[in-house]
Design an enzyme around this catalytic site. Structure first.
Site, PDB file in Angstrom:
ATOM      1  N   ALA A  83     -29.921  34.720 -38.183  1.00  0.00           N
ATOM      2  CA  ALA A  83     -30.034  34.782 -40.432  1.00  0.00           C
ATOM      3  C   ALA A  83     -30.656  36.140 -40.180  1.00  0.00           C
ATOM      4  O   ALA A  83     -30.402  35.797 -42.118  1.00  0.00           O
ATOM      5  CB  ALA A  83     -31.204  33.957 -40.198  1.00  0.00           C
ATOM      6  N   ASP A  84     -31.139  37.084 -39.967  1.00  0.00           N
ATOM      7  CA  ASP A  84     -31.496  38.215 -40.912  1.00  0.00           C
ATOM      8  C   ASP A  84     -30.255  39.020 -41.034  1.00  0.00           C
ATOM      9  O   ASP A  84     -30.532  40.043 -42.468  1.00  0.00           O
ATOM     10  CB  ASP A  84     -32.930  39.043 -39.322  1.00  0.00           C
ATOM     11  N   ARG A  85     -29.688  38.612 -40.287  1.00  0.00           N
ATOM     12  CA  ARG A  85     -27.883  39.491 -41.176  1.00  0.00           C
ATOM     13  C   ARG A  85     -27.894  38.783 -41.682  1.00  0.00           C
ATOM     14  O   ARG A  85     -27.322  39.271 -43.400  1.00  0.00           O
ATOM     15  CB  ARG A  85     -26.918  39.547 -39.651  1.00  0.00           C
TER      16      ARG A  85
END
Length: 245
Positions: A99-101
Protein backbone atom coordinates in the site's frame (compact mmCIF):
# COMPACT_ATOMS: atom_id res chain seq x y z
CA UNK A 1 -9.83 15.59 13.32
CA UNK A 2 -8.23 12.72 11.40
CA UNK A 3 -5.27 10.54 12.34
CA UNK A 4 -3.17 9.33 9.40
CA UNK A 5 -0.74 6.44 9.89
CA UNK A 6 1.96 5.00 7.63
CA UNK A 7 2.93 1.72 9.34
CA UNK A 8 6.11 0.30 7.86
CA UNK A 9 8.05 -2.79 8.84
CA UNK A 10 9.97 -1.12 11.64
CA UNK A 11 8.40 2.26 12.36
CA UNK A 12 5.27 4.36 12.17
CA UNK A 13 4.87 7.84 10.76
CA UNK A 14 1.74 9.72 11.76
CA UNK A 15 -0.05 13.01 11.29
CA UNK A 16 -3.05 14.66 12.88
CA UNK A 17 -5.01 16.73 10.37
CA UNK A 18 -8.04 18.96 10.57
CA UNK A 19 -9.63 20.63 7.55
CA UNK A 20 -6.58 19.70 5.49
CA UNK A 21 -4.05 21.28 7.84
CA UNK A 22 -1.36 19.24 9.62
CA UNK A 23 -1.66 19.92 13.36
CA UNK A 24 0.87 17.43 14.71
CA UNK A 25 3.19 14.83 13.22
CA UNK A 26 5.84 12.38 14.29
CA UNK A 27 7.71 9.08 14.06
CA UNK A 28 7.73 6.10 16.42
CA UNK A 29 9.05 2.55 16.57
CA UNK A 30 6.45 -0.03 15.62
CA UNK A 31 7.74 -2.36 18.35
CA UNK A 32 7.43 0.23 21.12
CA UNK A 33 4.37 2.41 21.71
CA UNK A 34 3.74 3.12 18.03
CA UNK A 35 3.34 6.84 18.74
CA UNK A 36 0.26 6.30 20.91
CA UNK A 37 1.58 8.52 23.70
CA UNK A 38 2.35 11.33 21.27
CA UNK A 39 -1.17 11.76 19.96
CA UNK A 40 -3.05 10.47 23.02
CA UNK A 41 -4.00 14.03 24.18
CA UNK A 42 -6.15 14.35 21.03
CA UNK A 43 -7.71 10.85 21.22
CA UNK A 44 -11.19 12.08 22.08
CA UNK A 45 -11.17 14.54 19.16
CA UNK A 46 -10.10 12.01 16.54
CA UNK A 47 -13.07 11.16 14.30
CA UNK A 48 -11.39 8.82 11.83
CA UNK A 49 -8.14 6.87 11.46
CA UNK A 50 -6.76 6.14 7.98
CA UNK A 51 -3.86 3.71 7.58
CA UNK A 52 -1.42 2.65 4.87
CA UNK A 53 0.58 -0.40 5.92
CA UNK A 54 2.80 -3.27 4.79
CA UNK A 55 2.97 -5.11 8.12
CA UNK A 56 1.87 -8.72 8.57
CA UNK A 57 -1.79 -9.56 9.12
CA UNK A 58 -1.23 -10.48 12.78
CA UNK A 59 0.49 -7.17 13.47
CA UNK A 60 -2.13 -5.28 11.48
CA UNK A 61 -4.93 -6.76 13.59
CA UNK A 62 -3.02 -5.94 16.77
CA UNK A 63 -2.51 -2.36 15.63
CA UNK A 64 -6.19 -2.01 14.74
CA UNK A 65 -7.30 -3.35 18.13
CA UNK A 66 -5.03 -0.93 19.98
CA UNK A 67 -6.25 2.01 17.92
CA UNK A 68 -9.91 1.16 18.37
CA UNK A 69 -9.42 0.79 22.12
CA UNK A 70 -7.54 4.09 22.38
CA UNK A 71 -9.72 6.27 20.16
CA UNK A 72 -13.15 4.70 19.65
CA UNK A 73 -12.93 6.03 16.09
CA UNK A 74 -13.42 4.00 12.91
CA UNK A 75 -10.19 2.58 11.51
CA UNK A 76 -9.90 2.43 7.71
CA UNK A 77 -7.10 0.62 5.89
CA UNK A 78 -6.39 1.82 2.36
CA UNK A 79 -4.69 -0.56 -0.06
CA UNK A 80 -3.25 -0.40 -3.57
CA UNK A 81 -5.83 0.08 -6.33
CA UNK A 82 -6.10 -0.75 -10.03
CA UNK A 83 -6.39 2.93 -10.81
CA UNK A 84 -7.29 6.27 -9.32
CA UNK A 85 -8.37 8.78 -11.91
CA UNK A 86 -5.57 9.00 -14.49
CA UNK A 87 -3.11 7.09 -12.32
CA UNK A 88 -3.11 3.46 -13.55
CA UNK A 89 -1.37 0.64 -11.70
CA UNK A 90 0.87 -1.66 -13.75
CA UNK A 91 0.19 -4.64 -11.48
CA UNK A 92 -2.33 -7.18 -12.77
CA UNK A 93 -2.92 -8.25 -9.15
CA UNK A 94 -2.85 -5.10 -7.04
CA UNK A 95 -3.24 -7.08 -3.81
CA UNK A 96 0.43 -8.03 -4.31
CA UNK A 97 1.58 -4.39 -4.17
CA UNK A 98 2.46 -2.74 -0.88
CA UNK A 99 0.00 0.00 0.00
CA UNK A 100 2.85 2.40 0.74
CA UNK A 101 4.08 2.25 -2.84
CA UNK A 102 0.66 3.14 -4.22
CA UNK A 103 0.14 5.96 -1.74
CA UNK A 104 3.65 7.27 -2.45
CA UNK A 105 2.71 7.48 -6.14
CA UNK A 106 -0.49 9.30 -5.20
CA UNK A 107 1.59 11.64 -3.03
CA UNK A 108 3.97 12.15 -5.93
CA UNK A 109 1.11 13.18 -8.19
CA UNK A 110 -0.16 15.55 -5.50
CA UNK A 111 3.29 17.11 -5.17
CA UNK A 112 3.96 17.52 -8.90
CA UNK A 113 0.43 18.13 -10.12
CA UNK A 114 0.74 15.58 -12.93
CA UNK A 115 2.39 12.36 -14.06
CA UNK A 116 5.99 12.16 -15.23
CA UNK A 117 7.91 11.34 -12.05
CA UNK A 118 9.78 8.64 -10.15
CA UNK A 119 9.18 7.76 -6.50
CA UNK A 120 11.89 6.22 -4.32
CA UNK A 121 11.00 4.95 -0.85
CA UNK A 122 14.22 4.13 1.02
CA UNK A 123 13.04 2.16 4.03
CA UNK A 124 13.77 -1.38 5.23
CA UNK A 125 13.47 -2.22 1.55
CA UNK A 126 14.05 0.30 -1.22
CA UNK A 127 11.25 0.63 -3.73
CA UNK A 128 11.39 2.54 -7.00
CA UNK A 129 8.32 3.29 -9.12
CA UNK A 130 8.00 5.18 -12.40
CA UNK A 131 4.87 7.06 -13.45
CA UNK A 132 4.62 8.29 -17.05
CA UNK A 133 3.21 11.67 -17.98
CA UNK A 134 0.08 9.87 -19.20
CA UNK A 135 -0.51 8.57 -15.67
CA UNK A 136 0.50 5.00 -16.47
CA UNK A 137 2.56 3.27 -13.81
CA UNK A 138 5.52 1.87 -15.77
CA UNK A 139 6.53 -0.57 -13.04
CA UNK A 140 9.41 -0.45 -10.61
CA UNK A 141 11.94 -2.26 -8.46
CA UNK A 142 12.23 -3.64 -4.93
CA UNK A 143 15.71 -3.84 -3.42
CA UNK A 144 17.10 -4.59 0.04
CA UNK A 145 17.74 -1.47 2.08
CA UNK A 146 21.01 -0.59 3.80
CA UNK A 147 20.22 -2.13 7.19
CA UNK A 148 18.79 -5.25 5.57
CA UNK A 149 22.00 -5.75 3.60
CA UNK A 150 24.14 -5.23 6.70
CA UNK A 151 22.08 -7.76 8.67
CA UNK A 152 22.39 -10.27 5.83
CA UNK A 153 26.19 -10.01 5.86
CA UNK A 154 26.33 -10.33 9.65
CA UNK A 155 23.97 -13.31 9.80
CA UNK A 156 24.84 -15.24 6.65
CA UNK A 157 28.60 -14.68 6.34
CA UNK A 158 30.09 -15.67 9.70
CA UNK A 159 33.69 -14.75 8.87
CA UNK A 160 32.88 -11.25 7.61
CA UNK A 161 33.28 -9.20 10.78
CA UNK A 162 32.85 -5.44 10.47
CA UNK A 163 32.07 -2.36 12.51
CA UNK A 164 29.72 0.55 11.98
CA UNK A 165 30.98 3.22 9.64
CA UNK A 166 29.01 5.99 7.98
CA UNK A 167 30.69 5.73 4.59
CA UNK A 168 29.85 8.35 1.99
CA UNK A 169 32.14 7.11 -0.75
CA UNK A 170 32.37 3.92 -2.74
CA UNK A 171 36.15 3.78 -3.15
CA UNK A 172 37.85 0.40 -2.57
CA UNK A 173 38.21 -0.41 1.12
CA UNK A 174 41.44 -1.29 2.92
CA UNK A 175 39.78 -3.22 5.79
CA UNK A 176 36.79 -5.51 6.09
CA UNK A 177 34.77 -2.71 7.66
CA UNK A 178 35.66 -0.35 4.81
CA UNK A 179 35.04 -3.05 2.20
CA UNK A 180 31.53 -3.64 3.55
CA UNK A 181 30.55 -0.04 4.22
CA UNK A 182 32.18 1.36 1.08
CA UNK A 183 30.59 -1.51 -0.84
CA UNK A 184 27.14 -0.37 0.28
CA UNK A 185 27.98 3.18 -0.79
CA UNK A 186 29.18 1.79 -4.13
CA UNK A 187 25.85 0.00 -4.58
CA UNK A 188 23.92 3.17 -3.73
CA UNK A 189 25.95 5.14 -6.26
CA UNK A 190 25.28 2.51 -8.94
CA UNK A 191 21.57 2.50 -8.14
CA UNK A 192 21.41 6.30 -8.31
CA UNK A 193 23.18 6.30 -11.68
CA UNK A 194 20.73 3.72 -13.07
CA UNK A 195 17.78 5.62 -11.69
CA UNK A 196 18.89 8.85 -13.36
CA UNK A 197 19.35 6.92 -16.60
CA UNK A 198 15.82 5.47 -16.35
CA UNK A 199 14.32 8.87 -15.61
CA UNK A 200 15.91 10.23 -18.77
CA UNK A 201 14.91 7.17 -20.81
CA UNK A 202 11.24 7.37 -19.76
CA UNK A 203 11.07 11.14 -20.15
CA UNK A 204 10.22 11.80 -16.52
CA UNK A 205 10.51 15.28 -15.08
CA UNK A 206 11.52 14.71 -11.47
CA UNK A 207 12.28 12.28 -8.66
CA UNK A 208 10.73 12.24 -5.20
CA UNK A 209 12.38 10.36 -2.34
CA UNK A 210 11.11 9.40 1.10
CA UNK A 211 12.03 6.89 3.82
CA UNK A 212 14.62 6.63 6.56
CA UNK A 213 17.61 6.28 4.20
CA UNK A 214 16.56 9.08 1.84
CA UNK A 215 19.45 11.28 2.97
CA UNK A 216 21.89 8.45 2.17
CA UNK A 217 20.65 8.28 -1.41
CA UNK A 218 20.80 12.05 -1.78
CA UNK A 219 24.35 11.90 -0.41
CA UNK A 220 25.12 9.30 -3.09
CA UNK A 221 24.13 11.83 -5.75
CA UNK A 222 20.39 11.31 -6.17
CA UNK A 223 18.83 14.45 -7.59
CA UNK A 224 15.42 14.41 -5.91
CA UNK A 225 12.84 16.24 -3.85
CA UNK A 226 12.95 14.87 -0.28
CA UNK A 227 9.51 14.50 1.32
CA UNK A 228 9.48 12.47 4.56
CA UNK A 229 5.67 12.42 4.58
CA UNK A 230 5.08 11.51 0.94
CA UNK A 231 3.12 8.34 1.75
CA UNK A 232 0.93 10.16 4.28
CA UNK A 233 0.23 12.94 1.79
CA UNK A 234 -0.94 10.34 -0.73
CA UNK A 235 -2.95 8.52 1.93
CA UNK A 236 -4.67 11.76 2.94
CA UNK A 237 -5.58 12.44 -0.68
CA UNK A 238 -6.99 8.95 -1.21
CA UNK A 239 -8.91 9.02 2.06
CA UNK A 240 -10.40 12.37 1.03
CA UNK A 241 -11.66 10.99 -2.29
CA UNK A 242 -9.11 12.78 -4.49
CA UNK A 243 -8.63 11.60 -8.06
CA UNK A 244 -5.86 12.83 -10.37
CA UNK A 245 -7.03 14.49 -13.56
Amino acid sequence: MKLLIDAGNTRIKWQLRARGDVLEKGFASLDEDGGFQDWAPWADAIECIAISTVISEDRRQHLQARLEAACKAPVIFHWAENRRGKLMNAYSDVTRMGADRWHAMCGGWQATGAGGFAVVDAGSAITVDYVARSGAHLGGYILPGKQMMLRSLKQDAARIGFDSLDAEQGSPGASTTECVQHGLAWLREAMVARLHKDVSHFGLDRVLVTGGDASGLIGAGLSAIHDPYLVLNGLAAVDGGWEPE
